[in-house]
Each structure stands twice: as structure tokens, then as C-alpha cells.
Design an enzyme around this catalytic site. Structure first.
Site, PDB file in Angstrom:
ATOM      1  N   GLU A  75       2.000  -2.461  49.630  1.00 31.16           N
ATOM      2  CA  GLU A  75       1.061  -1.570  48.962  1.00 31.16           C
ATOM      3  C   GLU A  75       1.588  -1.111  47.592  1.00 31.16           C
ATOM      4  O   GLU A  75       0.858  -1.083  46.622  1.00 31.16           O
ATOM      5  CB  GLU A  75       0.830  -0.357  49.884  1.00 31.16           C
ATOM      6  CG  GLU A  75      -0.064   0.727  49.331  1.00 31.16           C
ATOM      7  CD  GLU A  75      -1.532   0.352  49.324  1.00 31.16           C
ATOM      8  OE1 GLU A  75      -1.901  -0.590  50.060  1.00 31.16           O
ATOM      9  OE2 GLU A  75      -2.296   0.986  48.581  1.00 31.16           O
ATOM     10  N   ASP A  76       2.858  -0.773  47.522  1.00 30.53           N
ATOM     11  CA  ASP A  76       3.372  -0.060  46.349  1.00 30.53           C
ATOM     12  C   ASP A  76       4.384  -0.820  45.497  1.00 30.53           C
ATOM     13  O   ASP A  76       4.850  -0.290  44.490  1.00 30.53           O
ATOM     14  CB  ASP A  76       4.055   1.254  46.791  1.00 30.53           C
ATOM     15  CG  ASP A  76       3.078   2.228  47.423  1.00 30.53           C
ATOM     16  OD1 ASP A  76       1.860   2.086  47.172  1.00 30.53           O
ATOM     17  OD2 ASP A  76       3.522   3.119  48.166  1.00 30.53           O
TER      18      ASP A  76
END
Ligand code: MN
Length: 352
Positions: A75-76
């Protein structure tokens, strides 16, 4: 909490755990999150480590712990699911992928509603269903719950509207899921933390009252535990005893649904006896009932009749210890509830 403490903790409950694998996973996550900080200013890596730690407390398997350490990388960071699959195997990759997808659902809702604080109840129910259905592997939900729990513990650094949104979403979606899975310890923490952000003045008031009452009661609780311990020993029943105060949100709910004042809530403390076998659970119940008079209609046998989530334990409420007449005991509200859990209940959530 650093990686070495985490590894220590895991090796205590899983002698065969592949600790080198976990170290590699950690190194990967550490370098992927390099330079990232949380809003609180802490290095980002502390977050996945704490999430993994929450799951280690539930004695989860190494792959789940690995996925927890990796859960925000896709996700990051620049890391991809394919990379995780190649390095750490398909199972870990599937878990990380599942958690990433649930995060996307949650965030899209957040954007649509623009932190609107009134989520319709049926919408919350829908989302709960989507969450449960999407996670083909229940461990995805466990990671997500641990993620939410740690986010709540560190919620104070976020802006107030975001705090309220996350707290409400926790009450409407995450706590009910934890409850459905029988993860009471997680559910209680989620509820109390969320409640402290949703209604901080009531929360503080109840917390203060509970602390005062706890100090008053502490010696009684300790004395009660001692009496039970002696009796268990005498009858050769092996068990661990835990005394715990009721959690704040459940007191609040009880006051609300029964229209009662704090001073009228009697069973503020519960004592839990955790045995190794089902037979010992019943033996412990027999001991309690031979020591103190049980209240009518408060005995529940969830061992013979497990809850839908496979929760198995015995519950009873008794008039507390002491030689005083029953009536006086009742007036002084020295009622305590006891909960017995068979160890098997905990084991049943080590999912495969
Ligand atoms: Mn996270």
C-alpha cells in the site's frame, strides 16, 4: 518493541518457528519503509512491528506474523505483491494482498463520505459482510484487527474529525467482527479506545470512578483469588486465575440499556479461571459453587452449548466471599462474577 523482543516472544510459544525467515521479512519491511514516519513523528516501521506484536500475543503462526510485518509495504511503498511472493512465499503474499484490499475498501468509503460521522447502520453491516466475505483466509481479518487496534492506540496524533471517523468505524465494523470471532480481548480494547474518542467526557468520568472502586476492591479481589487458588490446589485442579476489571464501554452499555447508575452496577470485577481440560473447567465451577452461593439464572454453560463462534466457557455469578449474611452481602453489592474458560477455546483461533 523491537524485532528481537518480537522474535523472543514467538520462540516462546512456537519452538519450531523459522526465526531467520522473520528476520529477513523484517529487513525487507525496514528498508521498504525507510525514511517514512508516522504522523506522530515515529519511524513508520514501529507500526507494523506493533501489529505483529499484537498477533504474537494471540500466538499466531509465523506466516501471519510475517504478513503483519509486511502489511503496509504494498500500500505505502514501492514493494509489490509479486516481490513478496518471490521472496517470502505465496501464503504470506496472499495475506498481504488480502489486507491491502481491505484497506482500499475502507479508504474509498472514507473519501466518499468525507468523514461524515453518521454512517448508516445498514451500510456498516454491509461493510462488515464485505470484509468477512473478502477475506478468504481469516488471518487477513486478524491482521486487519491488529492494525486497527494499533492505529487506535496512536490515534491522538490525528486531526479530530479523522479521530472521530476512525473511532466510529471501529465501533460499527471492527469491534463487531472481533466479537463475532470470539476475540474478546481485542474487542474490549477496540471498544474502550474508540469510546474514549467518541465521548471523552463520559469515558473519563467512568474511568475515574472505576479506578476509585478498583482500589476499594483490590484487596477483596486478591483475597478471593487466594481462596480459590487454595481450593483448586487442594482438589488438584490445574488452573490459572486472572482477575480483571470490566471494561469501560461495557459498563456504559449496561448503564444505558438497564437505565442504571454507576453505583448500581455490581459485577465490576470478573475472575477468570483458565483450565487445561474441559473436566477441570467443570471441577472449578463446582468449587466456586461450593464456596459461594450462585445467583439464579446466571449460570451459562457454553462448553456443552458453544456459541456460534465456537466460544466455549462456563459463566456464573455468585454472592462473594465472607461470612456475612446473604442479605447484607446483597445490599452491599458484593457480587462478583466468575468466568471459566477452557484452554481449548484459545487454541481454536490458531487458524490454518
Ligand atoms: Mn497499517
Amino acid at each position: 518493541m523491537g524485532i528481537s523482543e518480537l522474535i523472543d516472544k514467538i520462540s516462546q510459544y512456537d519452538k519450531e518457528a523459522d526465526l531467520d525467515f522473520l528476520k529477513k521479512v523484517y529487513e525487507f519491511s525496514l528498508s521498504a519503509h525507510q525514511g517514512q514516519v508516522r504522523i506522530s513523528g515515529e519511524p513508520f516501521i514501529l507500526h507494523p512491528l506493533e501489529v505483529a506484536n499484537i498477533l504474537a500475543e494471540l500466538h499466531l503462526d509465523v506466516v501471519t506474523i510475517a504478513a503483519a510485518i509486511l502489511h503496509d509495504t504494498v500500500e505505502d511503498t514501492k514493494a509489490s505483491i509479486l516481490e513478496i511472493k518471490e521472496k517470502f512465499g505465496e501464503e504470506a503474499a496472499l495475506l498481504v494482498d488480502g489486507v491491502t484490499k481491505l484497506t482500499v475498501i475502507s479508504q474509498s468509503k472514507e473519501n466518499i463520505e468525507d468523514f461524515d460521522l453518521t454512517i448508516e447502520e445498514d451500510q456498516a453491516v454491509n461493510l462488515r459482510k464485505i470484509f468477512l466475505a473478502m477475506a478468504k483466509d481469516i488471518r487477513v481479518i486478524l491482521i486487519k484487527l491488529a492494525d486497527r487496534l494499533h492505529n487506535l492506540r496512536t490515534l491522538s496524533s490525528l486531526p479530530i474529525n479523522k479521530q472521530k471517523f476512525i473511532a466510529r468505524e471501529t465501533m460499527e465494523i471492527f469491534a463487531p467482527i472481533a466479537s463475532r470471532l470470539g476475540l474478546w480481548h481485542i474487542k474490549w480494547q477496540l471498544e474502550d479506545l474508540a469510546f474514549s474518542y467518541l465521548d471523552s467526557s463520559i469515558y473519563k468520568d467512568l474511568a475515574d470512578k472505576l479506578v476509585k472502586r478498583r482500589i476499594e476492591r483490590e484487596s477483596v479481589v486478591q483475597e478471593t483469588i487466594k481462596i480459590i487458588q487454595e481450593k483448586l490446589k487442594e482438589l488438584k485442579v490445574e488452573a490459572r486465575i486472572e482477575g480483571r476489571p470490566k471494561h469501560i464501554y461495557s459498563i456504559y452499555q449496561k448503564m444505558n440499556t438497564k437505565g442504571k447508575d454507576f453505583s448500581e452496577i455490581y459485577d465490576l470485577f470478573a475472575i477468570r479461571i483458565i483450565t487445561n481440560t474441559v473436566e477441570d473447567s467443570y471441577a472449578a465451577l463446582g468449587i466456586i459453587h461450593s464456596l459461594w452461593m450462585p445467583l439464579k439464572d446466571r449460570i451459562k454453560d457454553y462448553i456443552a452449548m458453544p456459541k456460534a463462534n465456537n466460544y466455549r466457557s462456563l459463566h456464573t455469578t455468585v454472592y462473594g466471599p465472607g461470612n456475612e449474611p446473604l442479605e447484607r452481602l446483597y445490599q452491599e453489592s458484593k457480587i462478583r462474577s466468575f468466568k471459566f474458560s477452557s484452554f481449548r477455546f484459545y487454541a481454536s483461533f490458531r487458524c490454518n
